[in-house]
Design a protein around this motif. Structure first.
Motif, PDB file in Angstrom:
ATOM      1  N   ASN A   1     -49.373  28.477  -6.938  1.00  0.00           N
ATOM      2  CA  ASN A   1     -48.026  28.475  -6.357  1.00  0.00           C
ATOM      3  C   ASN A   1     -47.571  27.108  -5.843  1.00  0.00           C
ATOM      4  OD1 ASN A   1     -47.559  31.094  -7.035  1.00  0.00           O
ATOM      5  ND2 ASN A   1     -48.176  31.949  -5.051  1.00  0.00           N
ATOM      6  N   GLY A   2     -48.319  26.083  -6.203  1.00  0.00           N
ATOM      7  CA  GLY A   2     -47.874  24.725  -5.868  1.00  0.00           C
ATOM      8  C   GLY A   2     -46.847  24.266  -6.894  1.00  0.00           C
ATOM      9  N   LYS A   3     -45.675  24.837  -6.849  1.00  0.00           N
ATOM     10  CA  LYS A   3     -44.654  24.578  -7.872  1.00  0.00           C
ATOM     11  C   LYS A   3     -43.327  24.248  -7.186  1.00  0.00           C
ATOM     12  CE  LYS A   3     -47.744  25.830 -10.806  1.00  0.00           C
ATOM     13  NZ  LYS A   3     -48.037  27.141 -11.323  1.00  0.00           N
ATOM     14  N   PRO A  47     -34.895  23.172  -9.760  1.00  0.00           N
ATOM     15  CA  PRO A  47     -35.617  22.936  -8.501  1.00  0.00           C
ATOM     16  C   PRO A  47     -35.461  24.135  -7.563  1.00  0.00           C
ATOM     17  CG  PRO A  47     -34.167  21.089  -9.040  1.00  0.00           C
ATOM     18  CD  PRO A  47     -33.857  22.174 -10.017  1.00  0.00           C
ATOM     19  N   VAL A  48     -36.534  24.528  -6.911  1.00  0.00           N
ATOM     20  CA  VAL A  48     -36.419  25.639  -5.960  1.00  0.00           C
ATOM     21  C   VAL A  48     -35.812  25.108  -4.663  1.00  0.00           C
ATOM     22  CG1 VAL A  48     -38.328  27.031  -6.857  1.00  0.00           C
ATOM     23  CG2 VAL A  48     -38.776  25.306  -5.112  1.00  0.00           C
ATOM     24  N   GLU A  49     -35.097  25.957  -3.984  1.00  0.00           N
ATOM     25  CA  GLU A  49     -34.469  25.545  -2.719  1.00  0.00           C
ATOM     26  C   GLU A  49     -35.146  26.272  -1.568  1.00  0.00           C
ATOM     27  OE1 GLU A  49     -30.412  26.600  -3.442  1.00  0.00           O
ATOM     28  OE2 GLU A  49     -30.251  25.217  -5.125  1.00  0.00           O
ATOM     29  N   TRP A  50     -36.358  26.727  -1.808  1.00  0.00           N
ATOM     30  CA  TRP A  50     -37.099  27.432  -0.773  1.00  0.00           C
ATOM     31  C   TRP A  50     -38.542  26.962  -0.850  1.00  0.00           C
ATOM     32  CZ3 TRP A  50     -34.191  29.509  -4.683  1.00  0.00           C
ATOM     33  CH2 TRP A  50     -34.870  29.890  -5.847  1.00  0.00           C
ATOM     34  N   GLN A  51     -39.266  27.223   0.214  1.00  0.00           N
ATOM     35  CA  GLN A  51     -40.676  26.834   0.231  1.00  0.00           C
ATOM     36  C   GLN A  51     -41.458  27.671  -0.763  1.00  0.00           C
ATOM     37  OE1 GLN A  51     -43.121  25.541   2.903  1.00  0.00           O
ATOM     38  NE2 GLN A  51     -41.731  25.098   4.561  1.00  0.00           N
ATOM     39  N   THR A  52     -42.402  27.030  -1.458  1.00  0.00           N
ATOM     40  CA  THR A  52     -43.328  27.817  -2.286  1.00  0.00           C
ATOM     41  C   THR A  52     -44.705  27.792  -1.603  1.00  0.00           C
ATOM     42  OG1 THR A  52     -43.715  25.926  -3.726  1.00  0.00           O
ATOM     43  CG2 THR A  52     -41.965  27.468  -4.378  1.00  0.00           C
ATOM     44  N   SER A  84     -46.759  31.359 -11.720  1.00  0.00           N
ATOM     45  CA  SER A  84     -47.984  31.142 -10.931  1.00  0.00           C
ATOM     46  C   SER A  84     -49.194  30.901 -11.823  1.00  0.00           C
ATOM     47  CB  SER A  84     -48.274  32.365 -10.063  1.00  0.00           C
ATOM     48  OG  SER A  84     -47.220  32.625  -9.183  1.00  0.00           O
ATOM     49  N   PHE A  85     -48.993  30.840 -13.124  1.00  0.00           N
ATOM     50  CA  PHE A  85     -50.167  30.855 -14.000  1.00  0.00           C
ATOM     51  C   PHE A  85     -50.321  29.605 -14.857  1.00  0.00           C
ATOM     52  CE2 PHE A  85     -48.864  35.102 -12.844  1.00  0.00           C
ATOM     53  CZ  PHE A  85     -50.012  35.500 -12.179  1.00  0.00           C
ATOM     54  N   ASP A  86     -49.446  28.636 -14.666  1.00  0.00           N
ATOM     55  CA  ASP A  86     -49.675  27.350 -15.343  1.00  0.00           C
ATOM     56  C   ASP A  86     -50.111  26.335 -14.288  1.00  0.00           C
ATOM     57  OD1 ASP A  86     -47.380  26.603 -13.967  1.00  0.00           O
ATOM     58  OD2 ASP A  86     -46.065  26.669 -15.716  1.00  0.00           O
ATOM     59  N   GLN A  87     -50.441  25.132 -14.722  1.00  0.00           N
ATOM     60  CA  GLN A  87     -50.884  24.089 -13.781  1.00  0.00           C
ATOM     61  C   GLN A  87     -50.626  22.719 -14.379  1.00  0.00           C
ATOM     62  OE1 GLN A  87     -53.310  26.604 -14.773  1.00  0.00           O
ATOM     63  NE2 GLN A  87     -53.464  25.382 -16.641  1.00  0.00           N
ATOM     64  N   TRP A  88     -49.377  22.528 -14.807  1.00  0.00           N
ATOM     65  CA  TRP A  88     -49.047  21.253 -15.456  1.00  0.00           C
ATOM     66  C   TRP A  88     -49.250  20.082 -14.520  1.00  0.00           C
ATOM     67  CZ3 TRP A  88     -48.888  22.014 -20.384  1.00  0.00           C
ATOM     68  CH2 TRP A  88     -48.432  23.237 -20.898  1.00  0.00           C
ATOM     69  N   GLY A  89     -49.181  20.325 -13.236  1.00  0.00           N
ATOM     70  CA  GLY A  89     -49.277  19.238 -12.245  1.00  0.00           C
ATOM     71  C   GLY A  89     -50.599  18.503 -12.270  1.00  0.00           C
ATOM     72  N   VAL A  90     -51.631  19.074 -12.879  1.00  0.00           N
ATOM     73  CA  VAL A  90     -52.922  18.365 -12.869  1.00  0.00           C
ATOM     74  C   VAL A  90     -53.067  17.455 -14.082  1.00  0.00           C
ATOM     75  CG1 VAL A  90     -54.068  20.148 -11.515  1.00  0.00           C
ATOM     76  CG2 VAL A  90     -54.144  20.275 -13.995  1.00  0.00           C
ATOM     77  N   GLU A  91     -52.098  17.523 -14.996  1.00  0.00           N
ATOM     78  CA  GLU A  91     -52.265  16.810 -16.267  1.00  0.00           C
ATOM     79  C   GLU A  91     -52.088  15.298 -16.149  1.00  0.00           C
ATOM     80  OE1 GLU A  91     -53.502  18.158 -18.900  1.00  0.00           O
ATOM     81  OE2 GLU A  91     -53.529  20.076 -17.841  1.00  0.00           O
ATOM     82  N   LEU A  92     -51.072  14.884 -15.379  1.00  0.00           N
ATOM     83  CA  LEU A  92     -50.740  13.458 -15.331  1.00  0.00           C
ATOM     84  C   LEU A  92     -51.941  12.624 -14.872  1.00  0.00           C
ATOM     85  CD1 LEU A  92     -48.634  11.203 -15.562  1.00  0.00           C
ATOM     86  CD2 LEU A  92     -47.901  11.747 -13.231  1.00  0.00           C
ATOM     87  N   GLY A  93     -52.602  13.087 -13.825  1.00  0.00           N
ATOM     88  CA  GLY A  93     -53.758  12.358 -13.291  1.00  0.00           C
ATOM     89  C   GLY A  93     -54.845  12.204 -14.349  1.00  0.00           C
TER      90      GLY A  93
END
Ligand code: F6P
Length: 567
Positions: A378-380, A388-393, A521-530
């Protein structure tokens, strides 16, 4: 159509998740607005007032699922809050998405995949279809193969290359291929075969493997290479080093690898390419997310440690909560409640983090495991439409076992400026094998457990402090505002089934939040760049190669590193 095109199509309009695209933005729904208004009305209402107003709150605001007793009375909610939160869940289609998940629809739209960790614990006769194929027989085939292999290792029938019995099991994996089995091995130590040494290596820092094997005899050591993709650089690098260590210790005959290496993966081609016999591979499928995989083949190290029967009991625990999540009415649905409470605090109290505080030494890795489960899910910051979401995730999830935290960071929870909802997890009984004196300490542990949630909820007023004769200048310092929300989860014993129940509870809680927030909640693209950047930077460290486009700060750091490294 390639995988990217399929995912793009799925993300835009198809599948159980895809149908959610284009829905009304969460913060414009009447249900959200009603919650905002209700929050204003609630104002500074104190838990002391809520308890004073309802003599039954302590028992009324409780639920049971499986062996778990859940007390949510110490939350900043009223009946009306809960009603409004359930209305929000209904308006955001949580139940529909849940059904789509259980049915095997491709709700992971950005990867065009089904999300079926629940099929990993489905009974043998269940039918769960992905693309028209029932996946349950394959699940049980792998479980049976794992059980047969575990029994062979445990009995000594599976020997190493020199004929010696296997006494050491080293799992090499990272993220979801490490945290689950490592956590569960600690949690269920009391159920493990104590003659076996089981270790977990995840860090590409060579120190991790070094420390794990330095006192082991290669002839007695089995390596389990756990990687869904079998491409993760940390795992493959450590696996190669482990193979070198083994061969060096056993005279260099590569035939030894077949007796000392098994693989847990979805990628047979890569496993074979590494030199592991596919007969020694335990498979799983792309519809099992890494962080949801530990009850798949990824649990092999745990199964060897605790035995197939206990492993199946654990799966039964997961199943209990799956069924509850799917069938319990909203008012009694524990994962739904836990998910909604998190939404409430994130959105309307600006809570940034969530503490998980197990009062069990055996759950020392539980929160670390939950960090991946929750934060990678849920780190999205964009919704399913890509807006863009306008609420906390997802919150920052953190915590360590009590009572250690009490003497470290609880001060901030009690008297700091932040709202930190916390889950307290405790057990009525210590494990059976404790000596009487140590078993007696359990009541002291649990007295702390109950005292902390009491102090957090009710605090200590200035009047109470003054009544103790505290000098006036010290009164503000010794006053506890209280009103800090907590959930208490209590069970009789920490058993394999209870562990399965706890994990499934959090899996579904995370699901509920992702559904409400309308994120994948089931992808994790954020780890790819690093990962990509690490590959680019490595030659600069080793060979001093020029990395085009490297920023000035990183360039200077690399230069300094090479100097310090003596290059
Ligand atoms: O990089 C993140 C991640 O993909 C996690 O989601 C996963 O659990 C971990 O890496 C390990 O991946 P694998 O099991 O494919 O080696």
């Amino acid at each position: 159509m390639n995988a990217n095109q399929a995912a793009a199509r799925s993300a835009s309009n198809e599948g159980g998740g895809g149908r959610r695209a284009g829905r009304m933005k969460l913060n414009r729904t009447p249900e959200w607005l009603a919650l905002g208004k209700h929050r204003e009305e609630l104002g500074q209402t104190h838990l002391r007032e809520l308890f004073a107003a309802d003599a039954n709150r302590g028992t009324g605001y409780t639920l049971r699922v499986g062996d778990l007793y859940i007390d949510y009375s110490k939350h900043l909610v009223t009946d009306r809050t809960l009603e409004l939160l359930r209305e929000l869940a209904a308006a955001t289609g949580v139940a529909e998405l849940r059904e789509a998940m259980f049915r095997g629809e491709k709700i992971n739209t950005t990867e065009d995949r089904a999300v079926l960790h629940t099929a990993l614990r489905a009974p043998r006769d269940a039918v769960v279809e992905v693309d028209g194929v029932n996946v349950v027989p394959a699940v049980h085939e792998v479980l049976d193969k794992m059980a047969a292999f575990s029994a062979q290792v445990r009995s000594g029938e599976w020997t190493g290359f020199t004929g010696k019995r296997i006494k050491n099991v080293v799992n090499i994996g990272i993220g979801g291929s490490d945290l689950g089995p490592a956590m569960a091995y600690e949690a269920l130590r009391a159920f493990t075969d104590r003659t076996l040494t089981v270790r977990f290596v995840s860090n590409v820092d060579g120190a991790d493997l070094h420390e794990a094997v330095r006192d082991l005899d290669p002839a007695e050591t089995l390596f389990i290479i756990a990687s869904k993709t079998f491409t993760t650089i940390e795992t493959i690098t450590n696996a190669e080093s482990a193979r070198e260590w083994l061969l060096a210790g056993l005279g260099g005959d590569t035939a030894a690898v077949a007796r000392h290496f098994v693989a847990l993966s979805t990628n047979e081609e890569k496993v074979t390419g590494f030199g592991i016999d596919p007969a020694n591979m335990f498979g799983f499928w792309d519809w099992v997310g890494g962080r949801y995989s530990f009850d798949s083949a990824i649990g092999l190290s745990l199964m060897i440690a605790i035995g197939p029967d206990a492993f199946r009991e654990m799966l039964g625990g997961f199943r209990t909560v799956d069924e509850h999540f799917r069938t319990a009415p909203p008012e009694q649905n524990v994962p739904l409640l836990m998910g909604l409470l998190g939404v409430w605090y994130g959105a309307f109290f600006d809570a940034q983090s969530h503490a998980v505080l197990p009062y069990s030494h055996y759950l020392s890795r539980f929160t670390a495991y939950l960090q991946q489960l929750d934060m990678e899910s849920n780190g999205k910051s964009v919704d399913r439409d890509g807006d863009p979401v306008e609420w906390q995730t997802g919150p920052v999830v953190w915590g360590t076992p009590g009572t250690n935290g009490q003497h470290a960071y609880y001060q901030l929870i009690h008297q700091g400026t932040k709202v930190i909802p916390a889950d307290f997890i405790g057990f009525a009984r210590p494990i059976g094998e404790l000596e009487p004196k140590l078993a007696d300490q359990h009541d002291l542990l649990m007295a702390n457990f109950f005292a902390q949630t009491q102090a957090l909820a009710f605090g200590k007023t200035a009047e109470e402090v003054r009544a103790e004769g505290v000098p006036e200048p010290l009164v503000p310092h010794k006053t506890f505002k209280g009103n800090h929300p907590t959930t208490t989860i209590l069970a009789q014993d920490l058993t394999p089934a209870v562990l399965g129940q706890l994990i499934a509870l959090y899996e579904h809680k995370v699901f509920v939040q992702g559904a409400v927030w309308n994120i994948d909640s089931f992808d994790q693209w954020g780890v790819e760049l690093g990962k990509v950047l690490a590959k680019r930077v490595e030659p600069a460290l080793t060979e001093g190669a020029d990395v085009p486009g490297l920023d000035a700060s990183s360039k200077a750091l690399v230069t300094e590193y090479r100097k310090l490294r003596g290059r």
